[in-house]
Design a protein around this motif. Sequence first.
Motif, PDB file in Angstrom:
ATOM      1  N   ARG A  81       0.824  -1.221   0.000  1.00 35.19           N
ATOM      2  CA  ARG A  81       0.000   0.000   0.000  1.00 35.19           C
ATOM      3  C   ARG A  81       0.848   1.258   0.000  1.00 35.19           C
ATOM      4  N   LYS A  82       1.842   1.299   0.889  1.00 42.27           N
ATOM      5  CA  LYS A  82       2.661   2.499   1.007  1.00 42.27           C
ATOM      6  C   LYS A  82       3.966   2.138   1.711  1.00 42.27           C
ATOM      7  N   ASP A  83       4.978   2.964   1.521  1.00 47.56           N
ATOM      8  CA  ASP A  83       6.241   2.897   2.266  1.00 47.56           C
ATOM      9  C   ASP A  83       7.015   1.595   2.070  1.00 47.56           C
ATOM     10  N   VAL A  84       6.696   0.810   1.049  1.00 48.36           N
ATOM     11  CA  VAL A  84       7.404  -0.441   0.793  1.00 48.36           C
ATOM     12  C   VAL A  84       7.776  -0.515  -0.681  1.00 48.36           C
ATOM     13  N   ARG A  85       8.754  -1.376  -0.992  1.00 49.50           N
ATOM     14  CA  ARG A  85       9.187  -1.622  -2.360  1.00 49.50           C
ATOM     15  C   ARG A  85       8.972  -3.092  -2.708  1.00 49.50           C
ATOM     16  N   HIS A  86       9.081  -3.427  -3.966  1.00 48.67           N
ATOM     17  CA  HIS A  86       9.014  -4.824  -4.378  1.00 48.67           C
ATOM     18  C   HIS A  86      10.073  -5.631  -3.627  1.00 48.67           C
ATOM     19  N   GLY A  87       9.666  -6.764  -3.073  1.00 45.73           N
ATOM     20  CA  GLY A  87      10.595  -7.649  -2.377  1.00 45.73           C
ATOM     21  C   GLY A  87      10.736  -7.384  -0.897  1.00 45.73           C
ATOM     22  N   ASP A  88      10.256  -6.242  -0.420  1.00 47.83           N
ATOM     23  CA  ASP A  88      10.304  -5.980   1.021  1.00 47.83           C
ATOM     24  C   ASP A  88       9.377  -6.953   1.759  1.00 47.83           C
ATOM     25  N   VAL A  89       9.553  -7.032   3.078  1.00 49.64           N
ATOM     26  CA  VAL A  89       8.777  -7.961   3.905  1.00 49.64           C
ATOM     27  C   VAL A  89       8.054  -7.173   4.999  1.00 49.64           C
ATOM     28  N   VAL A  90       6.811  -7.550   5.243  1.00 49.44           N
ATOM     29  CA  VAL A  90       6.025  -6.977   6.337  1.00 49.44           C
ATOM     30  C   VAL A  90       5.573  -8.107   7.251  1.00 49.44           C
ATOM     31  N   ALA A  91       5.984  -8.045   8.510  1.00 46.56           N
ATOM     32  CA  ALA A  91       5.440  -8.934   9.543  1.00 46.56           C
ATOM     33  C   ALA A  91       4.359  -8.147  10.271  1.00 46.56           C
ATOM     34  N   ALA A  92       3.169  -8.684  10.307  1.00 44.32           N
ATOM     35  CA  ALA A  92       2.030  -7.919  10.824  1.00 44.32           C
ATOM     36  C   ALA A  92       2.040  -7.851  12.345  1.00 44.32           C
ATOM     37  N   ASP A  93       1.890  -6.633  12.887  1.00 47.71           N
ATOM     38  CA  ASP A  93       1.611  -6.511  14.316  1.00 47.71           C
ATOM     39  C   ASP A  93       0.125  -6.328  14.578  1.00 47.71           C
ATOM     40  N   ALA A  94      -0.652  -6.165  13.510  1.00 49.47           N
ATOM     41  CA  ALA A  94      -2.111  -6.139  13.568  1.00 49.47           C
ATOM     42  C   ALA A  94      -2.633  -6.418  12.176  1.00 49.47           C
ATOM     43  N   VAL A  95      -3.816  -7.020  12.106  1.00 45.75           N
ATOM     44  CA  VAL A  95      -4.445  -7.305  10.818  1.00 45.75           C
ATOM     45  C   VAL A  95      -5.872  -6.758  10.862  1.00 45.75           C
ATOM     46  N   TYR A  96      -6.207  -5.954   9.847  1.00 47.61           N
ATOM     47  CA  TYR A  96      -7.530  -5.331   9.751  1.00 47.61           C
ATOM     48  C   TYR A  96      -8.417  -6.094   8.785  1.00 47.61           C
ATOM     49  N   ASP A  97      -9.635  -6.423   9.216  1.00 50.23           N
ATOM     50  CA  ASP A  97     -10.653  -6.969   8.326  1.00 50.23           C
ATOM     51  C   ASP A  97     -11.408  -5.784   7.736  1.00 50.23           C
ATOM     52  N   TYR A  98     -10.999  -5.341   6.550  1.00 49.91           N
ATOM     53  CA  TYR A  98     -11.542  -4.096   5.999  1.00 49.91           C
ATOM     54  C   TYR A  98     -12.922  -4.278   5.381  1.00 49.91           C
ATOM     55  N   GLU A  99     -13.414  -5.513   5.254  1.00 47.90           N
ATOM     56  CA  GLU A  99     -14.695  -5.733   4.588  1.00 47.90           C
ATOM     57  C   GLU A  99     -15.890  -5.672   5.533  1.00 47.90           C
ATOM     58  N   SER A 100     -15.665  -5.622   6.832  1.00 47.14           N
ATOM     59  CA  SER A 100     -16.789  -5.536   7.762  1.00 47.14           C
ATOM     60  C   SER A 100     -17.391  -4.130   7.714  1.00 47.14           C
ATOM     61  N   GLY A 101     -18.711  -4.057   7.653  1.00 41.32           N
ATOM     62  CA  GLY A 101     -19.357  -2.751   7.609  1.00 41.32           C
ATOM     63  C   GLY A 101     -20.856  -2.870   7.502  1.00 41.32           C
ATOM     64  N   LYS A 102     -21.499  -1.711   7.474  1.00 41.86           N
ATOM     65  CA  LYS A 102     -22.950  -1.623   7.332  1.00 41.86           C
ATOM     66  C   LYS A 102     -23.263  -0.829   6.070  1.00 41.86           C
ATOM     67  N   ASP A 103     -23.974  -1.464   5.146  1.00 42.25           N
ATOM     68  CA  ASP A 103     -24.319  -0.826   3.877  1.00 42.25           C
ATOM     69  C   ASP A 103     -25.735  -0.289   3.982  1.00 42.25           C
ATOM     70  N   GLY A 104     -25.869   1.009   4.203  1.00 37.95           N
ATOM     71  CA  GLY A 104     -27.173   1.623   4.405  1.00 37.95           C
ATOM     72  C   GLY A 104     -27.809   2.085   3.108  1.00 37.95           C
ATOM     73  N   ASN A 105     -28.878   2.851   3.249  1.00 34.23           N
ATOM     74  CA  ASN A 105     -29.640   3.319   2.096  1.00 34.23           C
ATOM     75  C   ASN A 105     -28.818   4.233   1.198  1.00 34.23           C
ATOM     76  N   SER A 106     -28.006   5.085   1.819  1.00 30.87           N
ATOM     77  CA  SER A 106     -27.263   6.054   1.022  1.00 30.87           C
ATOM     78  C   SER A 106     -25.792   6.144   1.379  1.00 30.87           C
ATOM     79  N   ILE A 107     -25.363   5.348   2.360  1.00 31.32           N
ATOM     80  CA  ILE A 107     -23.977   5.459   2.795  1.00 31.32           C
ATOM     81  C   ILE A 107     -23.479   4.116   3.310  1.00 31.32           C
ATOM     82  N   TYR A 108     -22.208   3.867   3.097  1.00 31.14           N
ATOM     83  CA  TYR A 108     -21.565   2.657   3.613  1.00 31.14           C
ATOM     84  C   TYR A 108     -20.755   3.036   4.842  1.00 31.14           C
ATOM     85  N   LEU A 109     -20.986   2.336   5.943  1.00 28.82           N
ATOM     86  CA  LEU A 109     -20.301   2.630   7.205  1.00 28.82           C
ATOM     87  C   LEU A 109     -19.370   1.474   7.552  1.00 28.82           C
ATOM     88  N   PRO A 110     -18.066   1.651   7.378  1.00 29.31           N
ATOM     89  CA  PRO A 110     -17.121   0.572   7.707  1.00 29.31           C
ATOM     90  C   PRO A 110     -17.127   0.263   9.203  1.00 29.31           C
TER      91      PRO A 110
END
Length: 287
Positions: A81-110
């Motif tokens: 996403r950012k601040d990395v180059r091809h071949g770099d490694v990221v060990a996660a200290d947290a993982v976000y489930d970005y797909e959880s949310g509420k899809d309302g009539n006119s707005i999506y609320l993550p």
Amino acid sequence: MVLTALELEHAAVVEHLSPPTSERIERGLLFDVGTFEGRTPWRVAVAQVGPGNPSAGVLLERAVAVFKPGIAMFVGIAGGRKDVRHGDVVAADAVYDYESGKDGNSIYLPRIKTSAPSFALVQRAQAVVRRSRWQERIKPTPPTTRPAAFVKPVAAGGKIVAHDRSDTARLLAAYCGDALAVDMESYGFLRGAYVNEGVATLVVRGISDLLSDKTEANDRQWQAVAAQNAAAFAFEVLANSHGNDKPATISTDRPPADRWTQHNAPAGGGTVYANQGGDQTIYLDNK
């Protein structure tokens, strides 16, 4: 225990095991089992579980039931996403489930959910980054240009994010802004570990593409490299790990012990019965 999603990730991991390796099949899931020499020898089982959070969580549960590992890792590639180059490694200290949310009539609320790997292994990963010797484990030979490594958050969901101006990329920028990479399995893997006490976990990802330049040509050039780099980092973590990196568990199983009964005659005139079988229970019988 190491899980991967893709064949090239699996191959990069197995490359670090001493031959010969053996196969074990559990309800259709195939494990390659071998030995890795760290501070002490580690018996390592590797399985390719395919892409997606659901399969990562379900099949980790199966793997834990079979092998009862002290440490489980998910090792593979990810998009940067950012601040990395091809071949770099990221060990996660947290993982976000970005797909959880509420899809309302006119707005999506993550409703972003977060899972965390084991504290001890995140600490171990940070030490590996500081010492910067993990690149020497890269197979088949360490590269001239040394990739960097980071211990930072990762976002995970079911979508392949192929452009930095896509709707998902904009959502990630708005709600997962500190995530360096995005993948499809890490959240499910950590949720599978969450329900299994006593398993220390870590997610390690090599950057195979950037959201701004995801092309088939880049995939061909960088996917295998990123998988090899992630595997090297993961095994450097394992090489420097020991029993203290595994979470403590409380067992309800009691070892067999000789049982004996003791009869005393206290001064008060009653009888004391002591029945010992690992624990001791005392009954007072006043007559």
